[in-house]
Design a protein around this motif. Structure first.
Motif: not given
Lengths: 229, 229
Positions: A121-124, A161-166, A173-174
């Motif tokens: 369910g994620g989008f890079s 939901r836009h997150i900057y992580r990893g 986008l999660t």
DNA sequence: TTGTCGGCCGATCGCCGACAA
DNA sequence: TTGTCGGCGATCGGCCGACAA
């Protein structure tokens, strides 16, 4: 339909003549692209000219309600005998160069990978897209997160939901993405278009991949669609 | 469509005249039941007779592909002036009593409860249904379990796990039932029909509840259907 | 920079007996 | 006899960082 999103979905390979432009209509080409087979009687085909000089009198930007695929209805009127073959009205101004055209908004297209379409369910989000299309992220937060609201061609709003992580850091986008993929029936190979509108509003469009044919897996109903640009 | 399953789905309140039967056709009643509003011009309505004596020349048992709802197409030919109003052919034999009719197979209908339709994917099988319709269970096993294969009106086969358990013991359909409910879009209040065919084969049919109207909840597409007997 | 993978946690699905109507 | 409930175990969805292309 939002004209700028329409153009971004159609892609740069696609040009639409403005109202007033003089164009040639090719009946043969039109028949070949028709969804239903057009079978002209041999006698009529013999008499049919290969092309007809016309003037564009109306253009309507539209989108399929089910698939979001964009298309245009262009109304043509044949030039009368002796009428000069030249653009008139708005079309006459920008003879070839389109620099007089309205400012092009920032947009970004990405072809969906397997991970984007199938996995958890994620989008890079490519960095360029996140930095130029999405609202500015507050990098002081840990981790930096925000909600992105995007309208599709029909004006329907979607939340991501836009997150900057990893490690290394990347934009993703999660929550909300999986729902979007399912509702729009997106598959790896399809493309998604993000566009930043005039007032900073984000728009989202689709460009479906040309497939061999719609191979229906389950017993689910689904509209097959053959399209190409 | 299997005629016996068709009759079981339609219910005992529904009778279909056999080919050759003499019947009256009521245009007014037909118009009132039509899905599209029929608006006869006043002049035509004035001249329209209230009923027309006809003969049944063909009957076709059919079912909606999407909803499984059954209906019949009955072809009528008006009697010619002076033609005697009496049944002919097969219809003449069983004048009123249908005892000459083929043997009626065992069938059972149950209206779905909330627990059948909503809860954890199970269906409470009334004892009578389990003992007369389903294949005989081996009660020596602990617990007694078997697979039940049932064909719907379209000939599609569905598999259900039939188990006899709990305290007190009762018959239940577990695995496979939830899938059936979802695919057929069944809700509490709808009815399900089980029928034991000639060779012991099990058939399954539906009878949907009359609803106030199809209140579409989610954004999902769904065919609204207004039916009644 | 970003595509894919395995880990992992929480939500949901669905099977179960207990009870009571 | 059978409708509804709470429990609970298995499965799945989906968020995460690690790693490599």
């Amino acid at each position: 339909v939002n004209a700028q999103l329409w153009l971004a979905c159609a892609g740069s390979m696609c040009t639409v003549p403005p109202v007033g432009a003089a164009v040639y209509y090719f009946p043969q080409g039109h028949a070949e692209q028709a969804s239903a087979a057009v079978d002209l009687p041999a006698a009529a085909a013999m008499r049919l000219p290969p092309f007809v000089a016309c003037r564009v009198v109306a253009v309507r930007f539209m989108a399929e309600p089910l698939t979001d695929e964009v298309f245009a209805k262009i109304r043509l009127v044949p030039l009368r005998p002796g009428e000069p073959v030249a653009d008139v009205g708005d079309a006459a101004a920008g003879g070839g160069g389109d620099d007089k055209q309205q400012h092009k908004p920032a947009s970004f297209a990405k072809t969906l990978t397997q991970s984007d379409a199938n996995n958890g369910g994620g989008f890079s989000v490519p960095r360029f897209c996140a930095e130029t299309i999405f609202p500015e992220l507050d990098y002081r937060a840990e981790p930096p997160v925000q909600s992105v609201y995007a309208r599709d061609v029909h004006g329907v709003e979607w939340t991501f939901r836009h997150i900057y992580r990893g490690t290394p850091r990347r934009h993703l986008l999660t929550t909300g993405w999986s729902n979007f993929v399912n509702k729009k029936k997106l598959l790896a190979g399809d493309s998604i278009v993000f566009l930043r509108g005039e007032n900073g509003r984000v728009h989202v469009g689709l460009r479906r991949a040309k497939r061999a044919f719609c191979v229906g897996g389950g017993g689910d109903e689904g509209a097959a669609s053959l399209s190409g640009w």
